[in-house]
Design a protein around this motif. Sequence first.
Motif, PDB file in Angstrom:
ATOM      1  N   ALA A  80      -7.122  -7.771  -1.138  1.00 45.34           N
ATOM      2  CA  ALA A  80      -6.493  -8.413  -2.291  1.00 45.34           C
ATOM      3  C   ALA A  80      -7.527  -8.672  -3.373  1.00 45.34           C
ATOM      4  O   ALA A  80      -7.288  -8.475  -4.573  1.00 45.34           O
ATOM      5  N   GLU A  81      -8.730  -9.098  -2.970  1.00 42.39           N
ATOM      6  CA  GLU A  81      -9.807  -9.335  -3.926  1.00 42.39           C
ATOM      7  C   GLU A  81     -10.376  -8.025  -4.457  1.00 42.39           C
ATOM      8  O   GLU A  81     -10.684  -7.888  -5.638  1.00 42.39           O
ATOM      9  N   LEU A  82     -10.497  -7.019  -3.570  1.00 42.73           N
ATOM     10  CA  LEU A  82     -11.138  -5.763  -3.952  1.00 42.73           C
ATOM     11  C   LEU A  82     -10.250  -4.918  -4.852  1.00 42.73           C
ATOM     12  O   LEU A  82     -10.715  -4.337  -5.841  1.00 42.73           O
ATOM     13  N   LEU A  83      -8.962  -4.845  -4.528  1.00 47.08           N
ATOM     14  CA  LEU A  83      -8.059  -3.931  -5.228  1.00 47.08           C
ATOM     15  C   LEU A  83      -7.055  -4.638  -6.126  1.00 47.08           C
ATOM     16  O   LEU A  83      -6.310  -3.975  -6.846  1.00 47.08           O
ATOM     17  N   GLY A  84      -6.986  -5.949  -6.059  1.00 47.32           N
ATOM     18  CA  GLY A  84      -6.059  -6.676  -6.909  1.00 47.32           C
ATOM     19  C   GLY A  84      -4.617  -6.565  -6.483  1.00 47.32           C
ATOM     20  O   GLY A  84      -3.708  -6.751  -7.294  1.00 47.32           O
ATOM     21  N   CYS A  85      -4.381  -6.269  -5.193  1.00 45.20           N
ATOM     22  CA  CYS A  85      -2.999  -6.159  -4.728  1.00 45.20           C
ATOM     23  C   CYS A  85      -2.476  -7.537  -4.345  1.00 45.20           C
ATOM     24  O   CYS A  85      -3.232  -8.431  -3.952  1.00 45.20           O
ATOM     25  N   THR A  86      -1.195  -7.735  -4.491  1.00 46.09           N
ATOM     26  CA  THR A  86      -0.581  -9.025  -4.177  1.00 46.09           C
ATOM     27  C   THR A  86      -0.066  -9.083  -2.751  1.00 46.09           C
ATOM     28  O   THR A  86       0.220 -10.149  -2.235  1.00 46.09           O
ATOM     29  N   ALA A  87       0.076  -7.911  -2.115  1.00 50.04           N
ATOM     30  CA  ALA A  87       0.569  -7.867  -0.739  1.00 50.04           C
ATOM     31  C   ALA A  87       0.142  -6.545  -0.129  1.00 50.04           C
ATOM     32  O   ALA A  87      -0.250  -5.610  -0.825  1.00 50.04           O
ATOM     33  N   ALA A  88       0.223  -6.481   1.169  1.00 49.64           N
ATOM     34  CA  ALA A  88      -0.060  -5.231   1.871  1.00 49.64           C
ATOM     35  C   ALA A  88       0.756  -5.196   3.145  1.00 49.64           C
ATOM     36  O   ALA A  88       0.882  -6.209   3.848  1.00 49.64           O
ATOM     37  N   HIS A  89       1.344  -4.048   3.418  1.00 50.90           N
ATOM     38  CA  HIS A  89       2.044  -3.840   4.680  1.00 50.90           C
ATOM     39  C   HIS A  89       1.010  -3.362   5.691  1.00 50.90           C
ATOM     40  O   HIS A  89       0.372  -2.328   5.500  1.00 50.90           O
ATOM     41  N   ILE A  90       0.847  -4.118   6.774  1.00 48.03           N
ATOM     42  CA  ILE A  90      -0.162  -3.809   7.786  1.00 48.03           C
ATOM     43  C   ILE A  90       0.552  -3.420   9.075  1.00 48.03           C
ATOM     44  O   ILE A  90       1.373  -4.174   9.597  1.00 48.03           O
ATOM     45  N   THR A  91       0.242  -2.222   9.562  1.00 48.36           N
ATOM     46  CA  THR A  91       0.829  -1.749  10.823  1.00 48.36           C
ATOM     47  C   THR A  91      -0.288  -1.234  11.715  1.00 48.36           C
ATOM     48  O   THR A  91      -1.358  -0.826  11.253  1.00 48.36           O
ATOM     49  N   ARG A  92      -0.023  -1.243  13.016  1.00 52.81           N
ATOM     50  CA  ARG A  92      -1.004  -0.781  13.993  1.00 52.81           C
ATOM     51  C   ARG A  92      -0.677   0.654  14.409  1.00 52.81           C
ATOM     52  O   ARG A  92       0.477   0.997  14.644  1.00 52.81           O
ATOM     53  N   HIS A  93      -1.711   1.480  14.506  1.00 45.07           N
ATOM     54  CA  HIS A  93      -1.551   2.882  14.882  1.00 45.07           C
ATOM     55  C   HIS A  93      -2.683   3.298  15.806  1.00 45.07           C
ATOM     56  O   HIS A  93      -3.713   2.627  15.905  1.00 45.07           O
ATOM     57  N   TRP A  94      -2.458   4.456  16.458  1.00 45.60           N
ATOM     58  CA  TRP A  94      -3.529   5.115  17.189  1.00 45.60           C
ATOM     59  C   TRP A  94      -3.999   6.310  16.370  1.00 45.60           C
ATOM     60  O   TRP A  94      -3.204   7.131  15.937  1.00 45.60           O
ATOM     61  N   LEU A 130      -3.080  -0.127   6.195  1.00 38.23           N
ATOM     62  CA  LEU A 130      -2.671  -1.022   5.126  1.00 38.23           C
ATOM     63  C   LEU A 130      -2.117  -0.186   3.981  1.00 38.23           C
ATOM     64  O   LEU A 130      -2.758   0.775   3.543  1.00 38.23           O
ATOM     65  N   GLU A 131      -0.932  -0.524   3.496  1.00 39.46           N
ATOM     66  CA  GLU A 131      -0.403   0.078   2.282  1.00 39.46           C
ATOM     67  C   GLU A 131      -0.210  -1.027   1.263  1.00 39.46           C
ATOM     68  O   GLU A 131       0.576  -1.956   1.477  1.00 39.46           O
ATOM     69  N   THR A 132      -0.963  -0.932   0.172  1.00 39.41           N
ATOM     70  CA  THR A 132      -0.980  -2.025  -0.798  1.00 39.41           C
ATOM     71  C   THR A 132       0.287  -2.036  -1.634  1.00 39.41           C
ATOM     72  O   THR A 132       0.917  -1.003  -1.864  1.00 39.41           O
ATOM     73  N   GLU A 133       0.635  -3.214  -2.108  1.00 36.30           N
ATOM     74  CA  GLU A 133       1.811  -3.379  -2.958  1.00 36.30           C
ATOM     75  C   GLU A 133       1.466  -4.361  -4.066  1.00 36.30           C
ATOM     76  O   GLU A 133       0.952  -5.446  -3.815  1.00 36.30           O
ATOM     77  N   SER A 134       1.735  -3.962  -5.297  1.00 37.44           N
ATOM     78  CA  SER A 134       1.506  -4.833  -6.437  1.00 37.44           C
ATOM     79  C   SER A 134       2.254  -4.295  -7.638  1.00 37.44           C
ATOM     80  O   SER A 134       2.212  -3.098  -7.909  1.00 37.44           O
ATOM     81  N   PRO A 135       2.940  -5.168  -8.380  1.00 40.50           N
ATOM     82  CA  PRO A 135       3.600  -4.688  -9.601  1.00 40.50           C
ATOM     83  C   PRO A 135       2.618  -4.423 -10.729  1.00 40.50           C
ATOM     84  O   PRO A 135       2.970  -3.841 -11.736  1.00 40.50           O
ATOM     85  N   VAL A 166      -2.071   0.148 -10.773  1.00 40.82           N
ATOM     86  CA  VAL A 166      -1.656   1.520 -11.029  1.00 40.82           C
ATOM     87  C   VAL A 166      -1.658   2.326  -9.735  1.00 40.82           C
ATOM     88  O   VAL A 166      -0.815   3.184  -9.517  1.00 40.82           O
ATOM     89  N   VAL A 167      -2.632   2.056  -8.854  1.00 46.36           N
ATOM     90  CA  VAL A 167      -2.815   2.859  -7.660  1.00 46.36           C
ATOM     91  C   VAL A 167      -2.164   2.171  -6.463  1.00 46.36           C
ATOM     92  O   VAL A 167      -2.282   0.957  -6.283  1.00 46.36           O
ATOM     93  N   SER A 168      -1.469   2.955  -5.655  1.00 48.14           N
ATOM     94  CA  SER A 168      -0.935   2.495  -4.382  1.00 48.14           C
ATOM     95  C   SER A 168      -1.812   3.097  -3.291  1.00 48.14           C
ATOM     96  O   SER A 168      -1.877   4.317  -3.132  1.00 48.14           O
ATOM     97  N   TRP A 169      -2.520   2.223  -2.556  1.00 48.57           N
ATOM     98  CA  TRP A 169      -3.515   2.703  -1.600  1.00 48.57           C
ATOM     99  C   TRP A 169      -2.986   2.684  -0.172  1.00 48.57           C
ATOM    100  O   TRP A 169      -2.266   1.768   0.232  1.00 48.57           O
TER     101      TRP A 169
END
Length: 595
Positions: free
Chosen positions: A128-142, A155-160, A163-166
């Motif tokens: 949130a501090e690094l990319l300025g996103c307001t939320a992130a969907h966090i899921t566990r994977h192998w 992590l998939e970032t979300e912010s209105p 510009v970039v969705s990471w």
Amino acid sequence: MYRLLAILGVVLPALAGAQVLTGYEKLTTYQPLSMTDADVCAWISGHFPQVTRAGYTWAVTRRRATPGGQVIRLTQMCAHLPVYQGEAVLHQAPDGRLMSLSRHVHTTPARPLGSFEADTTLLLQRYAELLGCTAAHITRHWLPEPGGLRPVYRLETESPQAVVSWEILVDGTTGQEIARTDLGAYHLAADGDTTGWGRVFRPDPCTRAGVTYGTLFIDSADYHKPVFTTLMDTVLLRGLTYDSLFRLQGPYVVIEDIQSFSNTPATSTDGSFMFLRSEDQFEEVMVYYHIDTFQRYIRQLGFTDLQSTPLRADAHGRADADQSVFVPNAGNPYLLFGDGGVDDAEDADVIIHEYGHALTESAAPNTRVGLERRGLDEGIGDYLAAAYSYDLVSWGWPMVFTWDGHNEFWAGRMAVSAEMYPPATTSIYAYGTLWASTLMQIRQEAGAHETDRIMLQALYTLAPNQTLADAAALLLDADTVLYAGVHTEIIERYMCQRGILGGTACSLVGLTAPEIPGIQVARVSPDEVEIRFSGAASVHATWWTLAGQRMGETRLMPGSNTRLTIPASAGLYLLQLVTPDGLPVTCKVIRWTDM
């Protein structure tokens, strides 16, 4: 994206040594339409014994009912968690036939190489501090590695505002970042049914005037010359929201101020949105009208769930950048258009191209992985843009981004190309141009609505790391379920001519007969052509290669049926017929052997 980068992707070193089964597989079996999720998982477990032996299970993650049957997506699982990019896509026709299986599945041992210990709260705070996103969907994977499975957080970032969705992969044990990918697909350089009206380019001033950029006008820093008014159309704006004011908010697109430049979206007291090109609201009307119009066309073709929710769009969201972008934004997607050079949202090609990314993401989420697959996404967008322009005004349709590009700002792209597969330039745009050009050839012969429906049906079965050959097979499957394979010969012919398809599908795929009274030319086998002659005088026939080498000759007698053997090598051959009056007429016979 039409110039620099479609996805700023990172190749994961861990996947380089992993064992992967990928690509398209043709199926011919039948299964009950009532298959439960458990039935589907059992079937695919039996179909991939090497995956089952490695210790993996399956989970059905989505079923889609489409005009061409149902599409079932499955995720590869281990210990009740998904395997990163482990996916299979099963297409079942309305009669129960299993048409195809697209897969990107792993056969490395299902052996965890660690545990999930990193603090997800700290991860979210960090990004949130690094990319300025307001939320992130966090899921566990192998994450598959040669020796087993590495635990990772995705992590998939979300912010209105961003510009970039990471997409970010983080080691589940140590919290160290493994890879970061920009999910944007870039283009560079209330529910009421209220109708308003506005002024737009359909599709752009160059095409409307039938001239290239600079002939009558140039961008001139967004200056509105009187000639532009004559090149605009007044159109109905359907489905607007009215709450004491008319707003460009409808069932399929919502104009918002998402990113700077900061603009208050246009409103109207009486439903009139009549703006000049120099006014910021003009581009907003352009975006609303063309997306709404195209979505309604898609629905008329029978596809009612492709990006069926309102898509957010900011007509000036990339400020002075000469680029536009589709941002997935963790399932809450939006479009941003730039004002650099010619304002992107002044050209319907840009709008429809970007909307194409939204359609593929809606049909096959999170599948833009791999060079050719990303190239397919660009090619689909270019095809939709070229086809949309062609249907409005046929002049200049091969020039994609006719007004926004092909000028001093950037070169634009073309939907006509003579290049063969694989393209000389290894880029997503080279693959995209090849794909768009081939689809436009098919469209001109098979029909506009037919080709569009086939292409849209194929979107549902897109999967990660697919090749152009995989996508060609998906088109053939779509034609089978929608049109009983009526257009198979046309699709195969152009795909074979490009080198996208090979093998037995490309035995003899094209023949153009001469228009001579009393003469018919017909295929009778993969190796023979029959010339049926009913004229009054004899005709001389000669075979030639394109290099000018004569392969043979014969004389056709009145009332005769003569069979000629096609040379047993790949290529295009010419049959020249000299009529009694000495007029030579040439027809083309294309024969492709196994490649």
